[in-house]
Design a protein around this motif. Structure first.
Motif, short mmCIF file in Angstrom:
data_model
loop_
_atom_site.label_atom_id
_atom_site.label_comp_id
_atom_site.label_asym_id
_atom_site.label_seq_id
_atom_site.Cartn_x
_atom_site.Cartn_y
_atom_site.Cartn_z
N GLN A 63 12.16 11.87 8.53
CA GLN A 63 12.86 10.76 7.86
C GLN A 63 13.85 11.29 6.82
O GLN A 63 13.92 10.82 5.67
N PRO A 105 15.42 7.04 18.70
CA PRO A 105 16.45 7.35 17.69
C PRO A 105 17.87 7.27 18.25
O PRO A 105 18.15 7.78 19.34
N ASP A 159 15.89 15.13 16.36
CA ASP A 159 14.52 14.60 16.38
C ASP A 159 13.66 15.20 15.26
O ASP A 159 12.77 14.54 14.73
N THR A 177 18.89 8.54 10.52
CA THR A 177 17.46 8.61 10.81
C THR A 177 16.79 7.24 10.68
O THR A 177 15.61 7.09 11.02
N GLN A 178 17.53 6.24 10.20
CA GLN A 178 17.03 4.87 10.13
C GLN A 178 17.60 3.99 11.24
O GLN A 178 17.36 2.79 11.27
N TYR A 231 14.60 13.21 12.31
CA TYR A 231 14.06 11.85 12.46
C TYR A 231 12.58 11.83 12.11
O TYR A 231 12.10 10.92 11.42
N GLN A 238 10.85 10.88 21.15
CA GLN A 238 10.53 10.12 19.94
C GLN A 238 10.46 8.62 20.21
O GLN A 238 10.42 7.81 19.28
#
Length: 423
Positions: free
Chosen positions: A345, A283, A339, A234-235, A342, A268
């Motif tokens: 986070q 992402p 998503d 997610t980063q 994401y 996203q």
């Protein structure tokens, strides 16, 4: 684990320059058009071969010796080591003109070797320390001598060297694959661009091979392993980020329509085209058309074959599989669920060094023939030359704080003069 560079190089006649690069977002598929990559013949590409490509793999071909770089050529540091970003070879000398593909200088990327798909780890056309180029090795396999330009010019060091682009016409097991390593990821990349020349002995044909009957211009397959245990997906993002402002932007209404269309493929997506550091990122877990996970000991995906979203939960990024009957349906399932993570986070999923990850990216908007973004009959074509203003496109994925997993540049010869102007 990085490999040293023992290449020799002929000094470039051009002065050192410092420039910056942009990057490339991966999205969707497109409707093909009958175009061709260049009206000029490539610098080093053979345009005819009496033996068909399929037969070349089984018929004996006379070997043509690979001439080494002259021993008298002085050893010198590559300009990229001093911060030079612009390609040191003039476009007239690019082996796949009008395009040039390479690792992004200064990103921590290093090339380990260039080989055919499905060949062994030690069976390289070129590897660090070789005194010939992959262009010469490829022409030897074809039974044809490489051009004088290919013999005289070194293609760069492992941090900036010119890499091969496939066009989809390659015979089975002869697609060209690049092995690479970065501080965060070690793997291989296969790049295909429709209408590109130089990866096959015969001229490109649009009615055969990978691109025949499909509606896309571009495919990237990246496969490999992370080198750390703390890379949360997610980063991680993919896309492009410029280090200086865009050049000429299209009218605001076209820009707004373009971003709206692109966001359909990547909900996203974060886009900011104005300001000192334009970017478009999305992402990494949901942008690829296909994402597959294999445990150690499992066979990874065949990079040059058709890619499909997995049906086995153990091979999925999130550990859950869709029951959709098509790869597109299963990919939509992954995209939607990732998503959500994401947006929250979430600290999971985390990439594992004990697993092999395969990512496939498809693109239909970029037209490398005319070097434009094709937005359909309503929005028309957006020229990339003025927009990028001497900054390269990029194939990139990064962790928001740890740096690049991979980063490659795609240059077009139309960018070169603007890059020189910004010296």
């Amino acid at each position: 684990r990085l490999l040293s560079n023992d290449l020799t190089a002929v000094p470039s006649p051009k002065p050192r320059r410092t420039f910056r690069t942009g990057s490339l977002v991966h999205i969707g598929t497109y409707d093909p058009v009958a175009d061709c990559m260049s009206t000029e013949p490539p610098t080093v590409v053979a345009t005819a071969l009496p033996i068909p490509a399929a037969a070349a793999a089984v018929l004996p071909i006379p070997a043509v010796p690979i001439p080494a770089v002259p021993a008298s050529a002085p050893k010198m540091d590559c300009p990229c080591c001093a911060g030079v970003v612009i390609p040191q070879l003039l476009p007239a000398d690019w082996p796949q003109r009008p395009l040039l593909f390479r690792p992004t200088p200064g990103s921590g990327m290093r090339v380990k070797g260039i080989k055919f798909a499905n060949s062994g780890n030690d069976d390289y056309l070129w590897k660090v320390g070789d005194t010939h180029t992959w262009v010469q090795a490829l022409h030897e396999r074809w039974g044809k001598p490489a051009s004088k330009t290919a013999v005289q010019h070194n293609l760069g060091c492992p941090e900036c060297m010119i890499l091969p682009i496939n066009n989809g016409n390659e015979a089975a097991n002869e697609s060209l694959v690049v092995d690479f390593i970065s501080p965060l990821f070690e793997g291989s990349i296969l790049l295909r661009l429709r209408h590109c020349e130089g990866s096959t002995a015969q001229p490109y044909k649009d009615n055969i091979g990978y691109f025949a009957g499909v509606n896309r211009r571009y495919q990237v397959v990246i496969q490999g392993k992370p080198l750390r245990h703390d890379i949360a997906m997610t980063q991680c993002v993919t896309g492009w980020e410029l280090n200086r402002p865009c050049g000429k932007l299209p009218p605001r209404w076209i820009l707004k329509g373009t971003l709206k269309l692109v966001s359909f493929f990547a909900p996203q997506m974060e886009a900011a085209l104005e300001g000192p550091h334009p970017k478009t990122i999305s992402p990494l877990g949901s942008t690829p058309q296909m994402l597959k996970v294999n445990n150690d000991g499992d066979d990874g995906c065949d990079l040059e074959s058709s890619q499909e979203e997995p049906t086995d939960p153990d091979e999925t990024l999130l550990g859950i599989a869709s029951g959709a009957p098509t790869t597109l349906g299963r990919a939509k399932f992954r995209k939607k669920n990732f998503d959500k993570l994401y947006t929250q986070q979430s600290p999971t999923p985390v990439l594992s060094p004990s697993k092999t990850y395969t990512f496939e990216f498809l693109q239909h908007l970029l037209n490398f023939t005319n070097f434009t973004v094709e937005m359909g009959s309503l929005l028309g074509s957006i020229p990339l030359k003025g927009l990028l203003d001497g900054q390269a496109l990029q194939i990139m994925a990064k962790h928001n704080t740890l740096g690049a997993l991979w980063s490659f540049d795609v240059w077009h010869e139309e960018l070169y003069a603007d890059a020189q102007r910004h010296e």
